[in-house]
Design a protein around this motif. Sequence first.
Motif, PDB file in Angstrom:
ATOM      1  N   LEU A  63       0.815  -1.211   0.000  1.00 30.24           N
ATOM      2  CA  LEU A  63       0.000   0.000   0.000  1.00 30.24           C
ATOM      3  C   LEU A  63       0.852   1.266   0.000  1.00 30.24           C
ATOM      4  CD1 LEU A  63      -2.596  -1.150   2.691  1.00 30.24           C
ATOM      5  CD2 LEU A  63      -3.004  -0.960   0.231  1.00 30.24           C
ATOM      6  N   VAL A  64       2.166   1.131  -0.151  1.00 34.10           N
ATOM      7  CA  VAL A  64       3.049   2.288  -0.071  1.00 34.10           C
ATOM      8  C   VAL A  64       2.695   3.275  -1.172  1.00 34.10           C
ATOM      9  CG1 VAL A  64       5.432   3.096  -0.229  1.00 34.10           C
ATOM     10  CG2 VAL A  64       4.909   0.977   0.997  1.00 34.10           C
ATOM     11  N   ASN A  65       2.452   4.523  -0.748  1.00 27.17           N
ATOM     12  CA  ASN A  65       2.105   5.596  -1.669  1.00 27.17           C
ATOM     13  C   ASN A  65       2.444   6.915  -0.983  1.00 27.17           C
ATOM     14  OD1 ASN A  65       0.962   7.117  -3.785  1.00 27.17           O
ATOM     15  ND2 ASN A  65      -0.675   5.628  -4.065  1.00 27.17           N
ATOM     16  N   ASP A  66       2.198   8.010  -1.668  1.00 26.96           N
ATOM     17  CA  ASP A  66       2.359   9.332  -1.092  1.00 26.96           C
ATOM     18  C   ASP A  66       1.647   9.364   0.265  1.00 26.96           C
ATOM     19  OD1 ASP A  66       2.155  12.018  -0.403  1.00 26.96           O
ATOM     20  OD2 ASP A  66       1.101  12.607  -2.214  1.00 26.96           O
ATOM     21  N   SER A  67       2.358   9.768   1.316  1.00 26.02           N
ATOM     22  CA  SER A  67       1.789   9.736   2.674  1.00 26.02           C
ATOM     23  C   SER A  67       0.515  10.573   2.785  1.00 26.02           C
ATOM     24  CB  SER A  67       2.821  10.215   3.695  1.00 26.02           C
ATOM     25  OG  SER A  67       3.172  11.573   3.456  1.00 26.02           O
ATOM     26  N   LYS A  68       0.390  11.606   1.965  1.00 26.38           N
ATOM     27  CA  LYS A  68      -0.804  12.465   2.018  1.00 26.38           C
ATOM     28  C   LYS A  68      -2.052  11.741   1.507  1.00 26.38           C
ATOM     29  CE  LYS A  68       1.331  15.809  -0.297  1.00 26.38           C
ATOM     30  NZ  LYS A  68       2.707  15.288  -0.261  1.00 26.38           N
ATOM     31  N   LYS A  69      -1.850  10.657   0.771  1.00 28.22           N
ATOM     32  CA  LYS A  69      -2.985   9.901   0.214  1.00 28.22           C
ATOM     33  C   LYS A  69      -3.426   8.756   1.123  1.00 28.22           C
ATOM     34  CE  LYS A  69      -1.765  10.917  -4.578  1.00 28.22           C
ATOM     35  NZ  LYS A  69      -1.236  10.372  -5.831  1.00 28.22           N
ATOM     36  N   LEU A  70      -2.726   8.577   2.245  1.00 29.94           N
ATOM     37  CA  LEU A  70      -3.010   7.462   3.139  1.00 29.94           C
ATOM     38  C   LEU A  70      -3.585   7.981   4.455  1.00 29.94           C
ATOM     39  CD1 LEU A  70       0.362   5.563   2.627  1.00 29.94           C
ATOM     40  CD2 LEU A  70      -1.810   5.065   1.495  1.00 29.94           C
ATOM     41  N   ASN A  71      -4.528   7.234   5.007  1.00 31.57           N
ATOM     42  CA  ASN A  71      -5.041   7.643   6.314  1.00 31.57           C
ATOM     43  C   ASN A  71      -4.027   7.264   7.401  1.00 31.57           C
ATOM     44  OD1 ASN A  71      -5.556   4.925   7.262  1.00 31.57           O
ATOM     45  ND2 ASN A  71      -7.448   4.924   6.090  1.00 31.57           N
ATOM     46  N   PHE A  72      -4.238   7.814   8.583  1.00 30.39           N
ATOM     47  CA  PHE A  72      -3.311   7.658   9.704  1.00 30.39           C
ATOM     48  C   PHE A  72      -3.049   6.181  10.007  1.00 30.39           C
ATOM     49  CE2 PHE A  72      -2.302   7.372  14.234  1.00 30.39           C
ATOM     50  CZ  PHE A  72      -1.328   8.353  14.383  1.00 30.39           C
ATOM     51  N   LYS A  73      -4.111   5.388  10.094  1.00 34.72           N
ATOM     52  CA  LYS A  73      -3.980   3.969  10.460  1.00 34.72           C
ATOM     53  C   LYS A  73      -3.163   3.198   9.417  1.00 34.72           C
ATOM     54  CE  LYS A  73      -6.758  -0.007  11.847  1.00 34.72           C
ATOM     55  NZ  LYS A  73      -8.071  -0.607  11.922  1.00 34.72           N
ATOM     56  N   THR A  74      -3.436   3.435   8.135  1.00 30.20           N
ATOM     57  CA  THR A  74      -2.702   2.747   7.058  1.00 30.20           C
ATOM     58  C   THR A  74      -1.235   3.135   7.081  1.00 30.20           C
ATOM     59  OG1 THR A  74      -4.688   2.705   5.696  1.00 30.20           O
ATOM     60  CG2 THR A  74      -2.594   2.337   4.559  1.00 30.20           C
ATOM     61  N   ARG A  75      -0.989   4.421   7.235  1.00 27.85           N
ATOM     62  CA  ARG A  75       0.393   4.905   7.290  1.00 27.85           C
ATOM     63  C   ARG A  75       1.161   4.253   8.429  1.00 27.85           C
ATOM     64  NH1 ARG A  75       1.288   9.482   9.161  1.00 27.85           N
ATOM     65  NH2 ARG A  75      -0.740  10.492   9.043  1.00 27.85           N
ATOM     66  N   GLY A 124       7.161  13.850  -6.375  1.00 28.75           N
ATOM     67  CA  GLY A 124       7.921  12.597  -6.391  1.00 28.75           C
ATOM     68  C   GLY A 124       7.356  11.543  -5.462  1.00 28.75           C
ATOM     69  N   ASP A 125       6.698  11.990  -4.368  1.00 29.67           N
ATOM     70  CA  ASP A 125       6.135  11.023  -3.417  1.00 29.67           C
ATOM     71  C   ASP A 125       4.932  10.279  -3.975  1.00 29.67           C
ATOM     72  OD1 ASP A 125       4.609  13.323  -3.354  1.00 29.67           O
ATOM     73  OD2 ASP A 125       4.718  13.606  -1.197  1.00 29.67           O
ATOM     74  N   SER A 126       4.391  10.734  -5.103  1.00 27.95           N
ATOM     75  CA  SER A 126       3.303   9.988  -5.748  1.00 27.95           C
ATOM     76  C   SER A 126       3.764   9.339  -7.060  1.00 27.95           C
ATOM     77  CB  SER A 126       2.099  10.905  -6.006  1.00 27.95           C
ATOM     78  OG  SER A 126       2.459  11.961  -6.864  1.00 27.95           O
ATOM     79  N   LYS A 127       5.088   9.358  -7.310  1.00 28.09           N
ATOM     80  CA  LYS A 127       5.637   8.779  -8.543  1.00 28.09           C
ATOM     81  C   LYS A 127       6.724   7.728  -8.290  1.00 28.09           C
ATOM     82  CE  LYS A 127       4.919  13.138 -11.029  1.00 28.09           C
ATOM     83  NZ  LYS A 127       5.599  14.325 -11.578  1.00 28.09           N
ATOM     84  N   LEU A 178       8.752   5.089  -5.714  1.00 33.51           N
ATOM     85  CA  LEU A 178       8.488   4.252  -4.539  1.00 33.51           C
ATOM     86  C   LEU A 178       9.385   4.605  -3.347  1.00 33.51           C
ATOM     87  CD1 LEU A 178       6.663   1.970  -3.567  1.00 33.51           C
ATOM     88  CD2 LEU A 178       8.294   0.337  -4.521  1.00 33.51           C
ATOM     89  N   SER A 179      10.659   4.844  -3.578  1.00 34.65           N
ATOM     90  CA  SER A 179      11.561   5.155  -2.455  1.00 34.65           C
ATOM     91  C   SER A 179      11.204   6.488  -1.811  1.00 34.65           C
ATOM     92  CB  SER A 179      13.026   5.156  -2.910  1.00 34.65           C
ATOM     93  OG  SER A 179      13.246   6.135  -3.909  1.00 34.65           O
ATOM     94  N   ILE A 180      10.773   7.457  -2.615  1.00 33.60           N
ATOM     95  CA  ILE A 180      10.362   8.754  -2.060  1.00 33.60           C
ATOM     96  C   ILE A 180       9.065   8.586  -1.278  1.00 33.60           C
ATOM     97  CG2 ILE A 180       9.656  11.124  -2.573  1.00 33.60           C
ATOM     98  CD1 ILE A 180      11.446  11.074  -5.042  1.00 33.60           C
ATOM     99  N   ALA A 181       8.138   7.796  -1.802  1.00 33.22           N
ATOM    100  CA  ALA A 181       6.880   7.542  -1.086  1.00 33.22           C
ATOM    101  C   ALA A 181       7.150   6.879   0.266  1.00 33.22           C
ATOM    102  CB  ALA A 181       5.956   6.660  -1.929  1.00 33.22           C
ATOM    103  N   ALA A 182       8.056   5.909   0.290  1.00 35.98           N
ATOM    104  CA  ALA A 182       8.404   5.244   1.546  1.00 35.98           C
ATOM    105  C   ALA A 182       9.034   6.241   2.522  1.00 35.98           C
ATOM    106  CB  ALA A 182       9.364   4.083   1.282  1.00 35.98           C
ATOM    107  N   ALA A 183       9.898   7.117   2.008  1.00 33.92           N
ATOM    108  CA  ALA A 183      10.510   8.149   2.856  1.00 33.92           C
ATOM    109  C   ALA A 183       9.448   9.100   3.405  1.00 33.92           C
ATOM    110  CB  ALA A 183      11.564   8.924   2.063  1.00 33.92           C
ATOM    111  N   SER A 184       8.471   9.437   2.582  1.00 32.93           N
ATOM    112  CA  SER A 184       7.413  10.363   3.027  1.00 32.93           C
ATOM    113  C   SER A 184       6.604   9.748   4.165  1.00 32.93           C
ATOM    114  CB  SER A 184       6.501  10.772   1.866  1.00 32.93           C
ATOM    115  OG  SER A 184       5.532   9.795   1.549  1.00 32.93           O
ATOM    116  N   ILE A 185       6.359   8.441   4.093  1.00 32.88           N
ATOM    117  CA  ILE A 185       5.605   7.751   5.150  1.00 32.88           C
ATOM    118  C   ILE A 185       6.400   7.726   6.451  1.00 32.88           C
ATOM    119  CG2 ILE A 185       4.728   5.486   5.881  1.00 32.88           C
ATOM    120  CD1 ILE A 185       3.922   5.078   2.881  1.00 32.88           C
ATOM    121  N   LEU A 186       7.682   7.358   6.371  1.00 31.99           N
ATOM    122  CA  LEU A 186       8.502   7.299   7.588  1.00 31.99           C
ATOM    123  C   LEU A 186       8.630   8.671   8.242  1.00 31.99           C
ATOM    124  CD1 LEU A 186      11.433   4.849   6.689  1.00 31.99           C
ATOM    125  CD2 LEU A 186       9.213   4.347   7.738  1.00 31.99           C
ATOM    126  N   ALA A 187       8.855   9.699   7.427  1.00 34.09           N
ATOM    127  CA  ALA A 187       9.004  11.053   7.977  1.00 34.09           C
ATOM    128  C   ALA A 187       7.708  11.530   8.614  1.00 34.09           C
ATOM    129  CB  ALA A 187       9.459  12.015   6.879  1.00 34.09           C
TER     130      ALA A 187
END
Length: 194
Positions: A43-55, A127-130, A132-141
């Motif tokens: 489910l890794v994606n741009d953190s802004k597109k994920l709800n709190f629980k999923t993130r 980049g966080d929606s394009k 994968l590594s940036i999306a993963a970084a956005s989630i962790l941050a």
Amino acid sequence: MELIKNYTNLYIEAGCDEVGRGCLSGPVVAAAVILDDDFKQNLVNDSKKLNFKTRMSLDEYIKDNVKNYAIAELSPAFIDEHNILNASIHAMHQALDKLTTRPEFILVDGNKFHPYNFIPHQCIIKGDSKILSIAAASILAKNYRDKLMIELHEEFPDYGWDTNFGYATKKHQEALIKHGPTKYHRQSFRLKYD
């Protein structure tokens, strides 16, 4: 939409992103992630597109399944001294410093970055929606920063940081009017509301 796993297919790539640039309080936080070859998107994606629980549920999956990751934060005082753009980029540099695997190519969310250790980089808008590594970084941050703001909320509960995470919501603005700024507020940001 499937995110791009390898931008170059030639180099060890680190994806970088930061969170908290637009907040009135709290640090700016950045993460850097180097994916493992067999990392699955799930489910890794741009953190802004994920709800709190999923993130939050993805946090452990990312940390357990990437080749390397690191997180760095810079204080409101640093932001006030250096401005938010420079602080955001410096936080990404600090996250890259903490990686135990040296990247050969850096992928950055956004359109601004300062050269880092002579390693080539590419800025990618959204980049966080394009990537994968940036999306993963956005989630962790984002997860790191949200958890921190929930902890700081215990110290200053009037500002609603457990739900607004330091952004300029109505509740946050009203608390600033009533109580003024705390030691966690960015003094260089607009903190006066009427």
